[in-house]
Design a protein around this motif. Structure first.
Motif, PDB file in Angstrom:
ATOM      1  N   ASN A   1      11.181   6.801 -10.084  1.00 31.53           N
ATOM      2  CA  ASN A   1      11.251   7.607  -8.906  1.00 31.53           C
ATOM      3  C   ASN A   1       9.881   6.823  -8.785  1.00 31.53           C
ATOM      4  OD1 ASN A   1       9.471  10.251  -8.305  1.00 31.53           O
ATOM      5  ND2 ASN A   1      11.516  10.753  -8.188  1.00 31.53           N
ATOM      6  N   THR A   2      10.231   6.941  -7.818  1.00 30.66           N
ATOM      7  CA  THR A   2       8.853   5.791  -7.005  1.00 30.66           C
ATOM      8  C   THR A   2       8.294   6.365  -6.803  1.00 30.66           C
ATOM      9  OG1 THR A   2      10.571   4.498  -5.518  1.00 30.66           O
ATOM     10  CG2 THR A   2       8.670   5.123  -4.484  1.00 30.66           C
ATOM     11  N   TYR A   3       8.055   8.107  -6.464  1.00 28.45           N
ATOM     12  CA  TYR A   3       6.017   9.025  -6.604  1.00 28.45           C
ATOM     13  C   TYR A   3       6.435   9.396  -7.689  1.00 28.45           C
ATOM     14  CZ  TYR A   3       3.412  13.063  -5.917  1.00 28.45           C
ATOM     15  OH  TYR A   3       2.888  13.621  -5.875  1.00 28.45           O
ATOM     16  N   HIS A   4       6.492   9.103  -8.781  1.00 31.07           N
ATOM     17  CA  HIS A   4       6.046   9.443  -9.925  1.00 31.07           C
ATOM     18  C   HIS A   4       5.525   8.220 -10.519  1.00 31.07           C
ATOM     19  CE1 HIS A   4       6.739  13.658 -11.195  1.00 31.07           C
ATOM     20  NE2 HIS A   4       7.810  12.913 -10.026  1.00 31.07           N
TER      21      HIS A   4
ATOM     22  N   GLY B   1      11.584   8.880  -3.412  1.00 27.80           N
ATOM     23  CA  GLY B   1      10.164   9.608  -3.255  1.00 27.80           C
ATOM     24  C   GLY B   1      10.397  10.944  -2.155  1.00 27.80           C
TER      25      GLY B   1
ATOM     26  N   GLN C   1       9.810  14.709  -3.490  1.00 29.71           N
ATOM     27  CA  GLN C   1       8.287  15.104  -3.925  1.00 29.71           C
ATOM     28  C   GLN C   1       8.674  15.829  -2.622  1.00 29.71           C
ATOM     29  OE1 GLN C   1      10.127  12.767  -5.285  1.00 29.71           O
ATOM     30  NE2 GLN C   1       9.663  14.117  -7.120  1.00 29.71           N
TER      31      GLN C   1
ATOM     32  N   LEU D   1       2.708   8.066   1.690  1.00 34.65           N
ATOM     33  CA  LEU D   1       4.372   7.556   1.708  1.00 34.65           C
ATOM     34  C   LEU D   1       4.990   7.442   2.843  1.00 34.65           C
ATOM     35  CD1 LEU D   1       5.737   5.954  -1.084  1.00 34.65           C
ATOM     36  CD2 LEU D   1       6.974   8.602  -1.609  1.00 34.65           C
TER      37      LEU D   1
ATOM     38  N   SER E   1       7.503   3.293   0.482  1.00 38.01           N
ATOM     39  CA  SER E   1       8.494   3.127  -0.542  1.00 38.01           C
ATOM     40  C   SER E   1       9.227   1.998  -0.584  1.00 38.01           C
ATOM     41  CB  SER E   1       9.304   4.398   0.115  1.00 38.01           C
ATOM     42  OG  SER E   1      10.381   4.940  -0.636  1.00 38.01           O
TER      43      SER E   1
END
Length: 376
Positions: free
Chosen positions: A62-65, A96, A99, A127, A132
């Motif tokens: 997961n990109t965000y985390h 992401g 999210q 983001l 991303s």
């Protein structure tokens, strides 16, 4: 055109369902495929070798985390996500975009992208489609997802249309940002994400725009967000056929075993969901006769395996009574064994679906599976 490092071939069809192979530098992915979720560079309660032994060809990060912790730049300095976590096969990274919806209280959205406050420490982050793509490049992702806005449910038609159009503008920027990373782009693939909520005409507009941009694969986004199985399958009845037949089709965030069977019948090739791992940590085991809650007192002296029809190492080695004891006692091994079994169950289901498609008996298999799994 497809990446020279990415090829999708079909080995069989049965109605709308397809069986095939995605070939990439780090290995082949048999489809229909289920991707265990490794949000924070780990499939929770599992070692990478055991994830592979369950039958998984690819996992999801997961990109965000990973952007927040440990940080994409740090992962890059440590030789990329594969080396960092000890997984040498393909990894797909979520952009992401989910999210954007799920952390709505912590973000502000604009045409540029989404500004977040970290759910960890409140720090500010931005983001964008370009960022991303950069993060996924730093991670060394094999399949990169375009940055999109996952439309919330329910949404008005006006909200759905505006959200979809923004996602399509971001898809173009994602394509340009991905291509700008020439070295990474030459060895990986980029998937676009269809949006449009529950509206057939909006889904068609989205699909056409994505096809014009050109992607290696196409995801169906904006489902499994609270609409329920019947509505999800209704949308898949028209949405899947809008996507190119010669590219993989990925249904994001799905799902329950019977969701997967229904989506495969409609032509979906790839899936991911936290359900088998999260359920394993909370005491739910998947079996061919439906899910069971191993915490229930009726299992305290049950010497049967979790699923008598399962051949996984957990079912070969331990009883329901022992795992009941572990889970009720809060022992870490309980979560480990439950998770290992659940992932093996999901991968066995995918293998059964691939075989049924190849042998032209998918309807009989699907009907039989539902009759047992949903019998209560």
């Amino acid at each position: 055109m497809p990446s020279p490092r990415f090829a999708f071939t079909l080995s069989g069809t049965d109605g709308a369902a397809r069986a095939g192979t995605i070939s990439m530098i780090r290995g082949d992915i048999r489809t229909p495929a289920f991707m265990p979720v490794g949000t924070a560079a780990t499939v929770k309660a599992m070692k990478p070798a055991d994830v592979r032994a369950s039958g998984a060809d690819i996992i999801l990060g997961n990109t965000y985390h990973l952007m927040l912790r440990p940080g994409a730049e740090r992962v890059a300095r440590l030789d990329g996500l594969h080396a960092f976590m000890g997984w040498d096969r393909p990894i797909l990274t979520d952009s992401g975009g989910y999210q954007v919806m799920s952390l709505s209280e912590l973000r502000k959205m604009s045409e540029e992208g989404v500004s977040f406050k970290s759910h960890l420490d409140g720090s500010a982050h931005m983001l964008t489609p370009e960022r991303s793509m950069e993060i996924q490049r730093l991670l060394g992702s094999d399949i990169v997802m375009a940055f999109d806005e996952c439309t919330s449910f329910p949404a008005t038609r006006e909200e759905s249309s505006a959200s979809m159009e923004r996602s399509m503008r971001w898809a173009m920027r994602s394509r340009e940002g991905f291509d700008a990373g020439e070295g990474h782009a030459s060895v990986s693939a980029l998937f676009g994400i269809q949006q449009g909520s529950m509206e057939a005409d909006l889904r068609k507009i989205s699909a056409d725009k994505l096809i014009d941009i050109g992607f290696d694969g196409y995801a169906v986004g904006g489902l499994a967000v609270g609409e329920g199985q019947a509505e999800m399958l209704r949308v898949l009845d028209f949405a899947v056929a809008m996507l190119p037949a010669d590219r993989p089709r990925y249904l994001m965030g799905v799902g329950k075993p019977d969701d997967i069977v229904g989506a495969v019948e409609r032509g979906i090739d790839m899936f991911d969901c936290v359900l088998p791992t999260r359920s394993g940590r909370t005491g739910q085991a998947f079996t061919r006769n439906g899910p069971i809650n191993i915490k229930n007192a009726r299992f305290a002296e049950d010497q049967e395996p979790l699923d008598p029809a399962c051949g996984c190492p957990v079912c070969a080695g331990w009883s329901r009574a022992y795992i009941h004891h572990l889970v009720r006692s809060g022992e870490i091994l309980g979560a480990m064994l439950m998770t290992e079994h659940n992932l093996a169950f999901y991968q066995a289901l995918m293998a059964d679906l691939r075989a049924a498609i190849g042998e032209g008996r998918l309807k009989a298999f699907a009907d039989g599976f539902r009759a047992r799994y949903l019998r209560d």
